[in-house]
Design an enzyme around this catalytic site. Structure first.
Site, PDB file in Angstrom:
ATOM      1  N   ASP A  74     -22.257 180.565  54.609  1.00 33.08           N
ATOM      2  CA  ASP A  74     -21.500 182.052  55.111  1.00 33.08           C
ATOM      3  C   ASP A  74     -22.250 182.496  53.721  1.00 33.08           C
ATOM      4  O   ASP A  74     -21.861 183.491  52.862  1.00 33.08           O
ATOM      5  CB  ASP A  74     -20.211 181.870  54.742  1.00 33.08           C
ATOM      6  CG  ASP A  74     -19.236 181.773  56.075  1.00 33.08           C
ATOM      7  OD1 ASP A  74     -20.099 182.351  57.694  1.00 33.08           O
ATOM      8  OD2 ASP A  74     -18.092 180.829  56.396  1.00 33.08           O
ATOM      9  N   LYS A  78     -12.908 175.774  60.903  1.00 33.13           N
ATOM     10  CA  LYS A  78     -14.110 175.836  59.930  1.00 33.13           C
ATOM     11  C   LYS A  78     -13.038 174.372  59.044  1.00 33.13           C
ATOM     12  O   LYS A  78     -14.102 174.066  58.127  1.00 33.13           O
ATOM     13  CB  LYS A  78     -14.277 176.897  59.067  1.00 33.13           C
ATOM     14  CG  LYS A  78     -14.792 178.222  59.609  1.00 33.13           C
ATOM     15  CD  LYS A  78     -15.595 179.073  58.886  1.00 33.13           C
ATOM     16  CE  LYS A  78     -16.443 180.293  59.788  1.00 33.13           C
ATOM     17  NZ  LYS A  78     -16.762 181.389  58.968  1.00 33.13           N
TER      18      LYS A  78
END
Ligand code: ATR
Length: 301
Positions: free
Chosen positions: A124, A88
């Site tokens: 997220d 990420k």
């Protein structure tokens, strides 16, 4: 195994990538490891239901190879990809444009390949917020929130999103202080007016402060193993609090069990998994409504 992860070698040509398949691979989740990823089980039913001629694959990418993976996917006409652990951060660096919210969260979990840009997003945070609204029927704005185990990637993303969503108070707790103190100063820099307090998990002052918070969240990896303890002491929980664990396997961690014993209302990370996927799908296909198909896909897994 038909859904075994592919590798960068499989992206050498369209013919090789799609041999034996009806639909062309045009979306992927990249990770290392990636075999366990639930993303194809959510996204493929949503693609099929929407009549989109695309296959969603798992792609094993070694650290250091994210930029190469993006370049190959672009060449092959991919629409986008999801990014999971440990890529990420590397993905953010490999994007040519990064959404400001993802910059604040310090990580990219969704990429859209556009004609003149590789654009990174982070779903997220929005996925967490949608899960909180769904599970607890409360808005994130105005809440007093404690994030336990905020020193990792998930904690950083959720803390930054909480600030963006307008929480009233944000408290970060962690085994070690250095990372969360730096995180708190970074977020405060983007949100003047929000003061973020930091505590060690074993600070004797933490239970009294935790019980004043309406929403407690675990973003640590403690709980992934069945015999893990709760990262927060039992004295941190109180009646009527909302307690959310980003972990969904096992479905009831020691953190959630301790909260339930104290009379709190609890939810695990399954709905966050769903909603971060829904947000990603809508970034690739604006105006689509994939939630029901994705929910069914996850449930049938
Ligand atoms: P990442 O998400 O970046 O991969 P991680 O190593 O999985 O990070 O850790 C995520 C969080 O779990 C961190 O907050 C970590 O605490 P530290 O910052 O102090 O390392 C927390 N964590 C991991 N193991 C833990 C343990 N045994 N007790 C308490 N917290 C723990």
């Amino acid at each position: 195994m038909r859904d075994a992860p592919l590798t960068l070698d499989d992206l050498s040509s369209r013919e090789r990538l799609d041999a034996g398949h009806d639909k062309p691979a045009r979306l992927a989740v990249i990770g290392c490891p990636v075999a366990h990823s639930a993303s194809p089980r959510m996204h493929q039913p949503a693609l099929d239901e929407a009549g989109i001629d695309a296959r969603y694959i798992k792609l094993h990418v070694e650290p250091g190879e994210v930029a190469t993976a993006f370049a190959r996917m672009r060449e092959l006409g991919f629409i986008g990809c999801n990014v999971t652990v440990p890529h990420k951060f590397e993905a953010m660096a490999a994007c040519s444009v990064v959404d400001p919210a993802a910059v604040e969260m310090g990580a990219v979990n969704t990429v859209r390949f556009e004609e003149s840009a590789t654009r990174g997003f982070n779903t997220d945070g929005p996925g967490f917020e949608a899960a909180v609204v769904e599970a607890f029927a409360i808005p994130l704005a105005g809440q007093d929130v404690l994030i336990a185990g905020a020193g990792g990637g998930a904690g950083g993303a959720l803390a930054a999103h909480c600030a963006r969503a307008g929480v009233r108070r944000l408290i970060l707790a962690n085994r070690s202080l250095d990372k969360i103190v730096a995180l708190a100063r970074w977020i405060e820099g983007h949100h003047p007016g929000l003061t973020i307090d930091t505590f060690r998990l074993d600070d004797p002052l933490l239970p009294d402060i935790a019980r004043t918070c309406g929403l407690l969240v675990n973003t640590s990896s403690v709980g992934l193993k069945a015999d893990d303890p709760s990262p927060l002491a039992a004295t941190c929980f109180g009646v009527g609090q909302r307690v959310f664990d980003t972990i969904y396997q096992p479905p009831v961690t020691a953190f959630l069990a301790a909260a339930e014993s104290a009379g709190a209302i609890t939810a695990n990370g399954a709905s966050m998994l769903l909603h971060q996927g829904v947000h990603a799908f809508r970034l690739w296909f604006p105006g689509s409504e994939p939630t029901a198909a994705m929910r069914r896909g996850l449930a049938s897994a």
